[in-house]
Scaffold this motif. Structure first.
Motif, PDB file in Angstrom:
ATOM      1  N   VAL A 171      -4.446  -6.102   6.998  1.00 47.36           N
ATOM      2  CA  VAL A 171      -5.758  -5.552   7.294  1.00 47.36           C
ATOM      3  C   VAL A 171      -5.734  -4.045   7.023  1.00 47.36           C
ATOM      4  O   VAL A 171      -4.736  -3.372   7.256  1.00 47.36           O
ATOM      5  N   MET A 172      -6.830  -3.542   6.504  1.00 44.66           N
ATOM      6  CA  MET A 172      -7.012  -2.096   6.360  1.00 44.66           C
ATOM      7  C   MET A 172      -7.749  -1.636   7.606  1.00 44.66           C
ATOM      8  O   MET A 172      -8.977  -1.760   7.701  1.00 44.66           O
ATOM      9  N   GLN A 173      -7.022  -1.112   8.570  1.00 43.59           N
ATOM     10  CA  GLN A 173      -7.605  -0.884   9.889  1.00 43.59           C
ATOM     11  C   GLN A 173      -7.957   0.570  10.172  1.00 43.59           C
ATOM     12  O   GLN A 173      -8.543   0.874  11.208  1.00 43.59           O
ATOM     13  N   GLY A 196       0.812  -1.223   0.000  1.00 43.59           N
ATOM     14  CA  GLY A 196       0.000   0.000   0.000  1.00 43.59           C
ATOM     15  C   GLY A 196       0.837   1.259   0.000  1.00 43.59           C
ATOM     16  O   GLY A 196       1.966   1.299  -0.493  1.00 43.59           O
ATOM     17  N   ASP A 197       0.272   2.319   0.574  1.00 44.09           N
ATOM     18  CA  ASP A 197       0.897   3.639   0.590  1.00 44.09           C
ATOM     19  C   ASP A 197       1.928   3.702   1.716  1.00 44.09           C
ATOM     20  O   ASP A 197       1.585   3.765   2.888  1.00 44.09           O
ATOM     21  N   LEU A 198       3.206   3.708   1.337  1.00 44.47           N
ATOM     22  CA  LEU A 198       4.288   3.751   2.316  1.00 44.47           C
ATOM     23  C   LEU A 198       5.005   5.099   2.302  1.00 44.47           C
ATOM     24  O   LEU A 198       6.184   5.193   2.625  1.00 44.47           O
ATOM     25  N   SER A 199       4.287   6.145   1.933  1.00 41.67           N
ATOM     26  CA  SER A 199       4.903   7.473   1.893  1.00 41.67           C
ATOM     27  C   SER A 199       5.295   7.961   3.282  1.00 41.67           C
ATOM     28  O   SER A 199       6.148   8.831   3.430  1.00 41.67           O
ATOM     29  N   HIS A 200       4.653   7.424   4.308  1.00 37.57           N
ATOM     30  CA  HIS A 200       5.054   7.677   5.691  1.00 37.57           C
ATOM     31  C   HIS A 200       4.848   6.371   6.433  1.00 37.57           C
ATOM     32  O   HIS A 200       3.779   6.127   6.995  1.00 37.57           O
ATOM     33  N   ALA A 220       7.828  -8.734  10.590  1.00 37.95           N
ATOM     34  CA  ALA A 220       7.774  -7.275  10.609  1.00 37.95           C
ATOM     35  C   ALA A 220       6.329  -6.842  10.460  1.00 37.95           C
ATOM     36  O   ALA A 220       5.579  -7.415   9.661  1.00 37.95           O
ATOM     37  N   TYR A 221       5.931  -5.843  11.225  1.00 38.50           N
ATOM     38  CA  TYR A 221       4.599  -5.259  11.119  1.00 38.50           C
ATOM     39  C   TYR A 221       4.768  -3.871  10.495  1.00 38.50           C
ATOM     40  O   TYR A 221       5.399  -2.990  11.094  1.00 38.50           O
ATOM     41  N   VAL A 222       4.220  -3.697   9.312  1.00 40.12           N
ATOM     42  CA  VAL A 222       4.409  -2.473   8.539  1.00 40.12           C
ATOM     43  C   VAL A 222       3.129  -1.651   8.594  1.00 40.12           C
ATOM     44  O   VAL A 222       2.048  -2.140   8.240  1.00 40.12           O
ATOM     45  N   PHE A 223       3.255  -0.400   9.034  1.00 38.94           N
ATOM     46  CA  PHE A 223       2.122   0.514   9.137  1.00 38.94           C
ATOM     47  C   PHE A 223       2.206   1.512   7.993  1.00 38.94           C
ATOM     48  O   PHE A 223       3.193   2.244   7.872  1.00 38.94           O
ATOM     49  N   GLY A 224       1.177   1.539   7.141  1.00 37.94           N
ATOM     50  CA  GLY A 224       1.170   2.404   5.976  1.00 37.94           C
ATOM     51  C   GLY A 224       0.301   3.629   6.168  1.00 37.94           C
ATOM     52  O   GLY A 224      -0.606   3.653   7.018  1.00 37.94           O
ATOM     53  N   ARG A 225       0.571   4.630   5.357  1.00 35.08           N
ATOM     54  CA  ARG A 225      -0.172   5.883   5.435  1.00 35.08           C
ATOM     55  C   ARG A 225      -1.647   5.698   5.092  1.00 35.08           C
ATOM     56  O   ARG A 225      -2.501   6.473   5.528  1.00 35.08           O
ATOM     57  N   ASP A 226      -1.973   4.670   4.330  1.00 31.25           N
ATOM     58  CA  ASP A 226      -3.355   4.424   3.933  1.00 31.25           C
ATOM     59  C   ASP A 226      -4.144   3.660   4.985  1.00 31.25           C
ATOM     60  O   ASP A 226      -5.285   3.268   4.749  1.00 31.25           O
ATOM     61  N   GLY A 227      -3.558   3.426   6.157  1.00 32.82           N
ATOM     62  CA  GLY A 227      -4.242   2.695   7.214  1.00 32.82           C
ATOM     63  C   GLY A 227      -4.025   1.203   7.169  1.00 32.82           C
ATOM     64  O   GLY A 227      -4.587   0.471   7.989  1.00 32.82           O
TER      65      GLY A 227
END
Length: 403
Positions: free
Chosen positions: A110-112, A71-75, A87-94
Motif C-alpha cells: 500500500v502507498m500509505q 519502491g524507494d528504499l533510500s531510507h 517482513a514489513y518494509v517501509f520505504g521513503r516513498d511512503g
C-alpha cells in the motif's frame, strides 16, 4: 477401528501433502530441504538503489533470493511478523510492503503516505504502525491484510503537521513516538484501533530526532537534536511524565558539525549500562541505567551512527559518519575501551548480530558487499555480493520489544 483410521488419515492429509512425496512402492520420501525451512535464521538486506531486498540465511551465511518492486528504499526500515514469516518494509516513498520470506514474494503493498521512515508491530502481532514525515502522523494497519484501521495525525500549533520519529511498540497494543517539529512525545493506546487514544507530553526539549524503548519496556528515551541531552519517560508510572537526562553533555566544548544523525534504535543496553552516541562528537557516552547519570565516555574514531551491543553485552560495535564510515570499532564493555578497529569496506551503513552474537553482518554500500565477521576472532567468515546494501534485519527482531 476402520472409521478411526480413516479420520486419522484425513487429519494428516495436509501434512502428508506438504511434507512428503509418495513413492511407487508405497513408502514416503521426505520433502526436499529446499521446500521446508524455518524462519528463525532468515533475514533481509536492503538494496537501497534498486528497490529490492535480498533474503538471507544466517546459519548458512548465504543469499536465498531477491524480491523487487518495493519502491524507494533510500531510507528503508523493516519489522517482522511474530512468527518471523513476513517482513514489513517501509520505504521513503511512503510505501508499506508485506513480504513473504518463505515464498520470496510480495503479499500486500500500500502507498500509505508521501514520506515514511519506519514502523513497528504491536506486541500481539496484529497491528502494523507506520511513522510518517509527509503527511506527519502515524497510520495503523491490520497486520494480515494491511487494511487501514487508524490514522493519527501529528498536529500541533495552528493545524500544522509534525514529522514523526522514534516509533516503538509497547506492551498491550500501545505505541510511543516523538514529534520532531512539535517537541513532544506521544503514547498511543490502540487496544481498540477504531478508537485509539493518544496521550501527548509536550515541552520535552527541542527537536527529538529518534528514540528507543529499553528491553524491559519501561523507559522510552528520545534524543534531542536541538540541544544537549535526552528526554526520558518512565512508562510504568501511573501518570507518565518527561524527565531530562544527560543535560549539557557537550557543555563547554566547541560544537562540531553533524555529518549524519545517529540512529538511536541501535543504542546498546549491556548489563547496567547504556552506550549512547554523542551527537557530533567522537565519543560514546556510558550511562548507568539505574540512575540515568553519565558515568563515562569512550573516545572513538569518528561521529558514531550505530552503537550496538552484542546480544551477550560483552561487546559494543560502533560505525561512523563520513569521513570515517569505512571503519568499525569494537568496545570491550568490562574495560570500557576500544579493543579493535576494523575496515570491512567502503561506506559501512549498518550492522546486525545473529541472535546469539556469534557473528555480525556488516553492509558495505560502495563495495556492494555484505561481510560476515566472527565476533570473537574478528575474522571474515563470508563475503556476500549485494547491490548497494544498507539496512540488515534478521527475524530475531520479531521477539524483541522496540525492534
Amino acid at each position: 477401528m476402520q472409521r478411526r483410521g480413516l479420520l486419522t488419515l484425513m487429519a494428516s492429509a495436509p501434512l502428508w501433502a506438504s511434507g512428503c512425496a509418495a513413492l511407487a512402492d508405497g513408502r514416503a520420501a521426505e520433502a526436499s530441504p529446499a521446500t521446508l525451512r524455518g524462519t528463525g535464521d532468515l533475514g533481509v538486506v536492503i538494496q537501497r538503489a534498486r528497490g529490492a531486498v535480498t533474503v538471507v540465511n544466517t546459519s548458512d551465511r548465504s543469499l536465498l533470493g531477491e524480491i523487487t518492486g518495493l519502491g524507494d528504499l533510500s531510507h528503508a526500515s523493516v519489522v517482522f511478523s511474530r512468527d518471523g514469516r513476513y517482513a514489513y518494509v517501509f520505504g521513503r516513498d511512503g510505501g508499506l510492503t508485506q513480504v513473504d520470506l518463505l515464498r520470496e514474494r510480495i503479499v500486500h503493498r500500500v502507498m500509505q503516505a508521501g514520506n515514511s521512515i519506519g514502523g513497528a508491530v504491536s506486541a500481539d502481532g496484529t497491528l502494523v504502525a507506520a511513522q510518517n514525515y509527509v503527511p506527519g502522523g502515524v497510520k495503523v494497519f491490520d497486520a494480515k491484510t494491511l487494511e487501514l484501521l487508524a490514522d493519527l495525525p501529528a498536529t500541533y500549533g495552528n493545524g500544522q503537521r509534525s514529522r514523526v520519529v522514534g516509533l516503538v511498540d509497547l506492551p498491550q497494543r500501545r505505541f510511543a513516538y516523538s514529534l520532531f517539529d512539535a517537541d513532544a512525545i506521544c503514547i498511543a493506546d490502540c487496544s481498540d484501533p477504531t478508537r485509539p487514544r493518544v496521550h501527548t507530553l509536550e515541552g520535552i526539549g527541542r527537536q527529538p530526532y529518534d528514540a528507543l524503548v529499553t528491553p524491559d519496556g519501561r523507559h522510552y528515551i528520545a534524543g534531542l537534536f536541538g540541544e544537549d541531552g535526552l528526554a526520558m519517560v518512565d512508562l510504568w508510572e501511573p501518570q507518565p511524565k518527561v524527565r531530562r537526562i544527560l543535560a549539557g553533555y557537550g557543555r563547554g566544548q566547541q560544537p562540531l558539525p553533524v555529518y549524519k544523525m545517529p540512529h538511536l534504535r541501535g543504542w546498546a543496553v549491556a548489563g547496567r549500562h547504556a552506550y549512547l552516541p554523542a551527537i557530533g562528537r567522537h565519543e560514546v557516552l556510558v550511562v548507568d541505567t539505574t540512575t540515568w547519570q553519565e558515568v563515562g565516555r569512550i573516545p572513538v574514531a569518528g561521529q558514531p551512527v550505530f552503537v550496538m551491543a552484542r546480544p551477550d553485552g560483552r561487546q559494543v560495535w560502533v560505525n561512523f559518519a563520513v569521513p570515517d564510515y569505512d571503519r568499525v570499532q569494537v568496545i570491550d564493555t568490562p574495560s570500557q575501551r576500544v579493543v579493535d578497529t576494523l575496515r570491512p569496506g567502503k561506506a559501512v551503513l549498518h550492522m546486525e548480530f545473529t541472535p546469539r552474537g556469534d557473528t555480525v553482518w556488516i553492509s558495505c554500500r560502495d563495495d556492494h558487499l555484505v561481510r560476515v565477521i566472527d565476533t570473537a576472532t574478528r575474522q571474515t567468515l563470508a563475503t556476500l555480493a549485494v547491490d548497494a546494501p544498507s539496512g540488515i534485519f534478521f527475524t530475531a527482531r520479531a521477539q524483541r520489544m522496540g525492534f
